[in-house]
Design a protein around this motif. Structure first.
Motif, mmCIF file in Angstrom:
data_model
loop_
_atom_site.group_PDB
_atom_site.id
_atom_site.type_symbol
_atom_site.label_atom_id
_atom_site.label_comp_id
_atom_site.label_asym_id
_atom_site.label_seq_id
_atom_site.Cartn_x
_atom_site.Cartn_y
_atom_site.Cartn_z
ATOM 1 N N GLN A 74 0.814 -1.216 0.000
ATOM 2 C CA GLN A 74 0.000 0.000 0.000
ATOM 3 C C GLN A 74 0.850 1.270 0.000
ATOM 4 O OE1 GLN A 74 -2.775 0.113 3.255
ATOM 5 N NE2 GLN A 74 -3.689 2.053 2.624
ATOM 6 N N TYR A 75 1.928 1.299 0.811
ATOM 7 C CA TYR A 75 2.704 2.529 0.989
ATOM 8 C C TYR A 75 3.996 2.547 0.171
ATOM 9 C CZ TYR A 75 -0.559 3.306 4.797
ATOM 10 O OH TYR A 75 -1.701 3.482 5.525
ATOM 11 N N GLN A 76 4.517 1.395 -0.218
ATOM 12 C CA GLN A 76 5.657 1.253 -1.134
ATOM 13 C C GLN A 76 6.986 1.759 -0.594
ATOM 14 O OE1 GLN A 76 4.419 2.918 -4.935
ATOM 15 N NE2 GLN A 76 3.350 1.022 -5.444
ATOM 16 N N THR A 77 7.024 2.201 0.637
ATOM 17 C CA THR A 77 8.304 2.526 1.269
ATOM 18 C C THR A 77 8.323 1.905 2.653
ATOM 19 O OG1 THR A 77 7.633 4.586 2.355
ATOM 20 C CG2 THR A 77 8.388 4.754 0.063
ATOM 21 N N LEU A 78 9.503 1.553 3.112
ATOM 22 C CA LEU A 78 9.647 0.907 4.409
ATOM 23 C C LEU A 78 9.217 1.839 5.534
ATOM 24 C CD1 LEU A 78 10.707 -1.897 5.298
ATOM 25 C CD2 LEU A 78 12.902 -0.790 5.805
ATOM 26 N N GLY A 79 9.599 3.115 5.427
ATOM 27 C CA GLY A 79 9.282 4.069 6.480
ATOM 28 C C GLY A 79 7.780 4.288 6.625
ATOM 29 N N ALA A 80 7.087 4.479 5.486
ATOM 30 C CA ALA A 80 5.642 4.736 5.544
ATOM 31 C C ALA A 80 4.888 3.505 6.051
ATOM 32 C CB ALA A 80 5.141 5.133 4.164
ATOM 33 N N ALA A 81 5.316 2.329 5.625
ATOM 34 C CA ALA A 81 4.664 1.099 6.075
ATOM 35 C C ALA A 81 4.867 0.901 7.576
ATOM 36 C CB ALA A 81 5.194 -0.101 5.301
ATOM 37 N N ALA A 82 6.097 1.155 8.060
ATOM 38 C CA ALA A 82 6.378 0.996 9.485
ATOM 39 C C ALA A 82 5.558 1.987 10.308
ATOM 40 C CB ALA A 82 7.877 1.190 9.739
ATOM 41 N N GLU A 83 5.469 3.224 9.836
ATOM 42 C CA GLU A 83 4.696 4.236 10.559
ATOM 43 C C GLU A 83 3.213 3.851 10.632
ATOM 44 O OE1 GLU A 83 3.676 9.030 10.350
ATOM 45 O OE2 GLU A 83 5.108 8.136 8.953
ATOM 46 N N ALA A 84 2.654 3.331 9.532
ATOM 47 C CA ALA A 84 1.245 2.935 9.517
ATOM 48 C C ALA A 84 0.963 1.794 10.494
ATOM 49 C CB ALA A 84 0.840 2.519 8.105
ATOM 50 N N LEU A 85 1.972 0.935 10.696
ATOM 51 C CA LEU A 85 1.800 -0.217 11.587
ATOM 52 C C LEU A 85 2.303 0.053 13.000
ATOM 53 C CD1 LEU A 85 2.909 -3.047 9.128
ATOM 54 C CD2 LEU A 85 0.572 -2.493 9.838
ATOM 55 N N CYS A 86 2.740 1.293 13.247
ATOM 56 C CA CYS A 86 3.269 1.674 14.567
ATOM 57 C C CYS A 86 4.478 0.814 14.946
ATOM 58 C CB CYS A 86 2.190 1.584 15.648
ATOM 59 S SG CYS A 86 0.795 2.685 15.359
ATOM 60 N N LEU A 87 5.360 0.583 13.977
ATOM 61 C CA LEU A 87 6.586 -0.169 14.185
ATOM 62 C C LEU A 87 7.772 0.700 13.784
ATOM 63 C CD1 LEU A 87 5.625 -3.613 12.557
ATOM 64 C CD2 LEU A 87 5.781 -3.143 15.011
ATOM 65 N N THR A 88 8.947 0.345 14.296
ATOM 66 C CA THR A 88 10.152 0.975 13.783
ATOM 67 C C THR A 88 10.531 0.267 12.484
ATOM 68 O OG1 THR A 88 11.641 -0.536 14.946
ATOM 69 C CG2 THR A 88 10.940 1.448 16.133
ATOM 70 N N GLN A 89 11.297 0.971 11.630
ATOM 71 C CA GLN A 89 11.717 0.355 10.376
ATOM 72 C C GLN A 89 12.545 -0.903 10.636
ATOM 73 O OE1 GLN A 89 13.283 2.833 7.211
ATOM 74 N NE2 GLN A 89 12.371 4.680 8.140
ATOM 75 N N SER A 90 13.400 -0.845 11.666
ATOM 76 C CA SER A 90 14.243 -2.008 11.956
ATOM 77 C C SER A 90 13.398 -3.199 12.430
ATOM 78 C CB SER A 90 15.287 -1.649 13.019
ATOM 79 O OG SER A 90 14.665 -1.249 14.228
ATOM 80 N N ALA A 91 12.348 -2.934 13.217
ATOM 81 C CA ALA A 91 11.489 -4.021 13.692
ATOM 82 C C ALA A 91 10.741 -4.652 12.528
ATOM 83 C CB ALA A 91 10.505 -3.498 14.737
ATOM 84 N N LEU A 92 10.224 -3.811 11.648
ATOM 85 C CA LEU A 92 9.496 -4.336 10.476
ATOM 86 C C LEU A 92 10.436 -5.172 9.606
ATOM 87 C CD1 LEU A 92 7.016 -2.375 8.244
ATOM 88 C CD2 LEU A 92 8.816 -3.771 7.223
ATOM 89 N N SER A 93 11.610 -4.620 9.346
ATOM 90 C CA SER A 93 12.563 -5.324 8.490
ATOM 91 C C SER A 93 12.999 -6.640 9.118
ATOM 92 C CB SER A 93 13.784 -4.430 8.233
ATOM 93 O OG SER A 93 14.707 -5.097 7.397
ATOM 94 N N HIS A 94 13.203 -6.630 10.445
ATOM 95 C CA HIS A 94 13.640 -7.842 11.137
ATOM 96 C C HIS A 94 12.587 -8.948 11.038
ATOM 97 C CE1 HIS A 94 15.522 -10.406 14.121
ATOM 98 N NE2 HIS A 94 14.366 -10.447 14.781
ATOM 99 N N ARG A 95 11.335 -8.574 11.211
ATOM 100 C CA ARG A 95 10.261 -9.577 11.144
ATOM 101 C C ARG A 95 10.192 -10.230 9.765
ATOM 102 N NH1 ARG A 95 4.820 -7.868 14.509
ATOM 103 N NH2 ARG A 95 5.848 -7.464 16.520
#
Length: 297
Positions: free
Chosen positions: A14-35
């Protein structure tokens, strides 16, 4: 793989960038990437690649996205339904109707209930193919409309209305001038009944069998209006609820006789699990059905 992975892949699409996706899910970029990297390591395939600042899903990522697009909406719908159930405003009401003609009374009576309780999932099974007792206890159904009590301590029997059974005969029938009938009278007739087992037909269990008698002929008819039309034309007689005969379009063409001696009176019950008895919408159902008691009873 879990729901969190599906939410992440959906957000990345939906957001096509790591930062926007992490913000929408209330996660840090590193947490999202790690998962997601943990999942990639587990299944041995990558789900996305970078094109500058933008992310693009690989074929594996597209496959995971299709799963997310199917599953996540269902999860949200189920979550909403569970919340309605927790608030007492939603739930499931699947009713088995063991009394075949009673379905003709129940269906219109449910209209007012469904308008008042729009978030209740309502379904009616008119010709139930297996016993309602185990179905109630196993949560396959939620209520049974029946003229017979179900002896079990976990069930509540809500009385709806009582009604006499009567014999319908044509206006020109030999019994039409009489006020009542006996089992012996039926032994000389073509008896019309609903297409259910004899063990569930009161005309057999309460009238004929105790007298050791059989009708001359027996014919099953699945529709009340057709049955009374056949009665009116002299093709047989029928023992049916008086209220049902009174509201029939054929009422003026048939005569109704009481059973000689003690009247045969039935009680209609709505049987539910005791644990559901105090639900607000169940109380609403009892009230709605109570307002639609047939005028002939």
């Amino acid at each position: 793989m879990d729901i969190a992975h599906l939410r992440i892949i959906h957000a990345l699409h939906q957001y096509q960038t790591l930062g926007a996706a992490a913000e929408a899910l209330c996660l840090t970029q590193s947490a999202l990437s790690h998962r997601m990297k943990s999942l990639e390591h587990e299944v041995g395939i990558a789900f996305w690649g970078k094109q500058g600042q933008r992310l693009s899903l690989t074929p594996a990522g597209q496959e995971l996205l299709r799963l997310a697009q199917r599953v996540l909406p269902e999860i949200e719908v189920t979550r909403s339904r569970l919340q309605l159930m927790a608030d007492g405003r939603g739930g499931r009401l699947h009713i088995a109707v063991e009394c075949l003609p009673c379905a003709q009374w129940l269906n219109p009576a449910l209209g007012a209930f469904m308008r008042e309780w729009p978030d209740i999932d309502v379904d009616v099974v008119s010709q139930y193919r297996f016993s309602a007792l185990p179905a109630l206890l196993d949560y396959q159904i939620d209520a049974s409309l029946t003229p017979d009590r179900m002896p079990h301590g976990d069930l509540h029997h809500e009385p709806l209305f009582s009604y006499p059974l009567c014999l319908a005969v044509g206006k020109q029938h030999r019994l039409a001038a009489r006020p009542s009938f006996t089992a012996l009278d039926l032994a000389q007739e073509t008896l019309l009944t609903y297409p259910v087992e004899r063990s569930r037909l009161d005309v057999f269990t309460q009238i004929l069998q105790p007298a050791g008698l059989e009708p001359r002929h027996h014919k099953a008819v699945g529709d009340t209006e057709l049955m009374l039309g056949m009665v009116a034309s002299g093709r047989g007689v029928a023992v049916i609820p008086e209220w049902l005969a009174e509201r029939s379009a054929c009422r003026g063409e048939v005569t109704l006789l009481k059973l000689a001696g003690e009247a045969l009176v039935k009680q209609l019950w709505l049987v539910v699990r005791k644990e559901d008895r105090a639900l607000a919408w169940m109380e609403g159902l009892f009230a709605a059905l109570g307002k639609h008691v047939p005028s002939a009873v």
